[in-house]
Design a protein around this motif. Sequence first.
Motif, mmCIF file in Angstrom:
data_model
loop_
_atom_site.group_PDB
_atom_site.id
_atom_site.type_symbol
_atom_site.label_atom_id
_atom_site.label_comp_id
_atom_site.label_asym_id
_atom_site.label_seq_id
_atom_site.Cartn_x
_atom_site.Cartn_y
_atom_site.Cartn_z
ATOM 1 N N ILE A 262 0.865 -1.183 0.000
ATOM 2 C CA ILE A 262 0.000 0.000 0.000
ATOM 3 C C ILE A 262 0.900 1.231 0.000
ATOM 4 O O ILE A 262 1.857 1.317 0.779
ATOM 5 C CB ILE A 262 -0.948 -0.012 1.209
ATOM 6 N N ARG B 166 -4.787 6.607 -1.416
ATOM 7 C CA ARG B 166 -4.074 5.364 -1.192
ATOM 8 C C ARG B 166 -4.167 4.511 -2.442
ATOM 9 O O ARG B 166 -5.166 4.546 -3.142
ATOM 10 C CB ARG B 166 -4.717 4.555 -0.064
ATOM 11 N N SER C 126 -3.122 0.377 -3.858
ATOM 12 C CA SER C 126 -2.528 -0.901 -3.489
ATOM 13 C C SER C 126 -2.070 -1.635 -4.732
ATOM 14 O O SER C 126 -2.579 -1.408 -5.833
ATOM 15 C CB SER C 126 -3.505 -1.741 -2.674
ATOM 16 N N ALA D 115 -16.110 6.542 -17.235
ATOM 17 C CA ALA D 115 -17.334 5.758 -17.236
ATOM 18 C C ALA D 115 -17.948 5.788 -18.625
ATOM 19 O O ALA D 115 -17.966 6.833 -19.272
ATOM 20 C CB ALA D 115 -18.326 6.324 -16.218
ATOM 21 N N GLY E 104 -9.325 -9.612 -10.758
ATOM 22 C CA GLY E 104 -10.280 -10.702 -10.565
ATOM 23 C C GLY E 104 -11.452 -10.508 -11.491
ATOM 24 O O GLY E 104 -11.544 -9.501 -12.202
ATOM 25 N N MET F 159 -12.296 -6.697 -12.541
ATOM 26 C CA MET F 159 -11.738 -5.581 -11.815
ATOM 27 C C MET F 159 -10.317 -5.379 -12.329
ATOM 28 O O MET F 159 -9.510 -6.304 -12.344
ATOM 29 C CB MET F 159 -11.697 -5.895 -10.320
ATOM 30 N N ARG G 93 -7.930 4.587 -11.650
ATOM 31 C CA ARG G 93 -8.164 3.972 -10.355
ATOM 32 C C ARG G 93 -9.379 3.046 -10.408
ATOM 33 O O ARG G 93 -10.452 3.447 -10.828
ATOM 34 C CB ARG G 93 -8.422 5.119 -9.375
ATOM 35 N N ASN G 94 -9.202 1.819 -9.964
ATOM 36 C CA ASN G 94 -10.321 0.924 -9.676
ATOM 37 C C ASN G 94 -11.394 0.850 -10.753
ATOM 38 O O ASN G 94 -12.573 1.011 -10.489
ATOM 39 C CB ASN G 94 -11.001 1.341 -8.362
ATOM 40 N N ALA G 95 -10.980 0.600 -11.961
ATOM 41 C CA ALA G 95 -11.976 0.446 -13.025
ATOM 42 C C ALA G 95 -12.605 -0.937 -12.950
ATOM 43 O O ALA G 95 -11.935 -1.925 -12.649
ATOM 44 C CB ALA G 95 -11.317 0.641 -14.378
ATOM 45 N N THR G 96 -13.898 -0.993 -13.206
ATOM 46 C CA THR G 96 -14.595 -2.258 -13.362
ATOM 47 C C THR G 96 -15.072 -2.335 -14.799
ATOM 48 O O THR G 96 -15.581 -1.361 -15.338
ATOM 49 C CB THR G 96 -15.790 -2.340 -12.401
ATOM 50 N N ILE G 97 -14.903 -3.494 -15.413
ATOM 51 C CA ILE G 97 -15.335 -3.697 -16.788
ATOM 52 C C ILE G 97 -16.556 -4.596 -16.759
ATOM 53 O O ILE G 97 -16.538 -5.627 -16.079
ATOM 54 C CB ILE G 97 -14.239 -4.438 -17.596
ATOM 55 N N VAL H 91 -16.925 0.513 -19.372
ATOM 56 C CA VAL H 91 -16.019 0.739 -18.257
ATOM 57 C C VAL H 91 -16.804 1.472 -17.180
ATOM 58 O O VAL H 91 -17.488 2.458 -17.457
ATOM 59 C CB VAL H 91 -14.812 1.592 -18.695
ATOM 60 N N GLY H 92 -16.741 0.937 -15.963
ATOM 61 C CA GLY H 92 -17.474 1.574 -14.867
ATOM 62 C C GLY H 92 -16.513 2.287 -13.955
ATOM 63 O O GLY H 92 -15.714 1.675 -13.266
ATOM 64 N N GLY H 93 -16.550 3.572 -13.979
ATOM 65 C CA GLY H 93 -15.712 4.352 -13.067
ATOM 66 C C GLY H 93 -16.538 5.487 -12.540
ATOM 67 O O GLY H 93 -17.767 5.497 -12.657
ATOM 68 N N THR H 94 -15.872 6.455 -11.947
ATOM 69 C CA THR H 94 -16.596 7.614 -11.426
ATOM 70 C C THR H 94 -16.184 8.878 -12.169
ATOM 71 O O THR H 94 -16.623 9.967 -11.848
ATOM 72 C CB THR H 94 -16.314 7.802 -9.925
#
Lengths: 443, 466
Positions: free
Chosen positions: B177, B184, B186, B227, B375, B388, B405-409, B459-462
């Motif tokens: 981290i 932050r 990781s 997104a 994953g 992810m 950061r932290n994209a989900t497909i 792509v799911g982001g903010t």
Amino acid sequence: MNEREALDVAAAAVGLAQAAGASEAEVTVSASRRFHVEARETAIARLEQSTGKALRGRVLIDGRKATLSTSDLTRDGLRAEVERCVTMAAHVEPDPAAGLPETFTAERPPLDLYDEAIAARDSDAKVEDVLALERLVRAADARVTNSSGSHYVDAVTVTAIANSAGFGGAYTTTRASRSTAPVALDGDVRRTAHYGTSARHFDELEALESIARTAAARATEMFGARKPPTAQTAVIFERDVAASMLEDIFAALSAANVATANSWLAGRTNAPVGSDLVTILDDGLLPRRLGSSPFDGEGVPTRRTVAIERGVLRSYLYDTYYARKLGAHTTGNSNGAGIGTNNFYLEPGSGSLEELIAATPRGVLVLDTIGFATEHASGTYSRGARGFWIENGERAYPIDECTIAGSFLDILGAVDAVAGDLRPDAAVVSPSFRVGRMTVSGT
Amino acid sequence: MLDPALVSELISRALRRGGAFADVFCERRRTIAFRLQDGAIHEASVGVTLGVGVRVIAGESAGYAYSDDLSMPALYEAADAAGLVARGAPSGGIAGVAIAAHDGNAPLYDASQGQAGGDRYAELLARADVAARRYDPHVVAVNAHVSDEIQEVWIANSDGLFVHDVRPLVTLGVQVIATHEKERGSGYAGDGGRTSIAYFDATTPEALATDAARIAVVNSTAIPAPAGEMAMIVGAGGGGVLLHEAVGHGLESDFNRRGTSLYSGRVGERVASELVTIYDDGNLACERGSVTVDDEGVPGQHKVLVENGVLRGYMQDRLNAKLMGVAPTGSGRRQSFRFLPQPRMCNTYMPGGESAFDEIVASTQRGIYAKSFAGGQVEISKGDFVFMVGEGYLVENGKIGPAIRNATIVGNGPDAMTKVVAVAGDARLARRHYTCGKGGQYVPVGVGMPSVKISSITVGGTGAGS
């Protein structure tokens, strides 16, 4: 194996550890009689029944900790494994926080976690349950043409803990669950849904008809789903999806993650982390509940802990080790291997899910998510989602192949309605709730 | 552990009430694991998994019972309980099943080195910790673990099979981290395989820790993922998670025999872009998913799942193969003796194509580069999946841009596979640390692929929408 026998094995293993040089030792023995039947259409797909035992323990040599787990409970096998464990402990750094809890109690609150009606239930009746579920789920909707199987699972489990400080305790629980997974066909599109519930007492198990009806509805209501527009909008989490989000919040409350810089809640004690509708509790003492037990994995009595009170972070959840590391007291959340939940839930508000939808001019109702993308260090939540687009307080059309995302601080801060539909059919449960604004990604 | 005479008796007993097939799976697994946290060796663990599972197959039904008690009365009880699934009339007069020990296949892995002393594991973790902290002052926490297990199995069945296999498996994983201002990030790197702890002489803990620290630092400075729909370039190696989720699970034979997979009954049909070829191979040296024999005693195989976009076959365990009238493919795997086998993937990968990675990037106006996935998950019947992204970047105007950061497909298997528009020549297997979960059972697997471009995916982001 009954409670007395399990406790004797645990105590014997503690003795073996001390003989091998351990200064402290703690051993848990669990013995389970488990039954599982699955049906598909009119036939049994599988029938499993086994009696299993497992032992896990930890030994300490002057603050050096090692753990063991084994299914070999023969005297020689156990002795060899305990000795191997003690040998490995020599390579661990001494840690002043490691060790057994200071205090135990002999009190045993009446939690009513055992039901003879489950323990004594006839196998043929269990088989009939799953065959009936297969019939009922097909009868519930003509579009249900197949199934991934209906299941009945039950277990009678004895848990016994003994340690070198003289603690010894045991309890017995029952648990049964029924579930089904219909496949519905519309043109050439298949839709699978899964639905099932669990209980400690047979008379609290959800009725077969109700399970079949809910499962069939979940499989068929998504037909014609399309991607929603990419938008910032209100998001309603139906209670089962809400419960899965609570699992993530629990991880951030776990002192193990707080202590290792892996929690977005680190350093926020007594600070606002949600709206005043957000009160989250952990309670191990609720009678008949799936997350209840008289003592935790270290023999510490369970209790009720208010983790988040009207949006303000009040307490992390601790075992003895992380309580010492962080200068706090254990909250009875040891699961033997780390920190776990007791009954962990969002305090319900009032009203039904339908009332919540009716009060939402525009947004998304999330009925199911896939994926597990939670970054606990930063508190970022992101999931694939399906459910409904809401327009003027009504389900406008089903949606899928979209994602919902946000940071937990933003999500909990924007909770603007909590329904009253909590149901205690798991250890981690939640009522449905609404987040005023989140990112939905679609087209 | 179990001699052929005893196994023969158990199998005969299990088949007393009828049933077409019975097998016995005996397992002894010994595990050592060490964990580092806060710069110190925090915990050592040892474990033994020892027990026997007995299965009876009668038609489409499987009866199963296990025992962790190897006494004769307990094993008889398990055989009797497994046999209860055969609910017809007792078949009567089953003679003793002839079972002979034989050599089986040449083993794919060398377990002769055994396990090491505790000092070896402690040293590897300490080196990882030092290397990660040395990489960058923004590294604030390092967690590392190493595990070393040897699983010994004995498998026998009513066809007369009796095989023994010894399977080593080592894993070293480092999670780092890092912080950057208030953010932050990781990063994780892990490797190992079906070999001994000596593997980490060449693949050093320093190399893994440095890479985990690099990813953590990158993620700590990452911008919110965009997104909406856009192109995705999937990175070589770890991108293979895409094949595993988007296609692999849908080709496991249990779903296809039951007609619950969208790939059911589609062998010979076009299911992907013609650039797509996918193999599942149980025979690769040292890979986590490799099996000299699977958990039903069938030798590991190289299977062609998809060839130039056309579906060629499913992954079969014995039960589903028999019911579908085909041969098992060495895909019957289980987490332990406590579980029935299921058809599972071994090592799933795509061979290289004609494109160059740089050309693929240059051809992409707007999208993301998912260098690795943390994953994924799939829903079998319709084929919808999510991934992810573990390490990802924006791609704009033909160039790789800032980290995201932290994209989900999210996508759909056949849809995404049809949108594969370029496959690079850089195919490789991912580092060996993947574990696959199915029906509550976890087994080690391998994945691999070349860099691949998918023309459009959600792509799911903010971050800002398209």
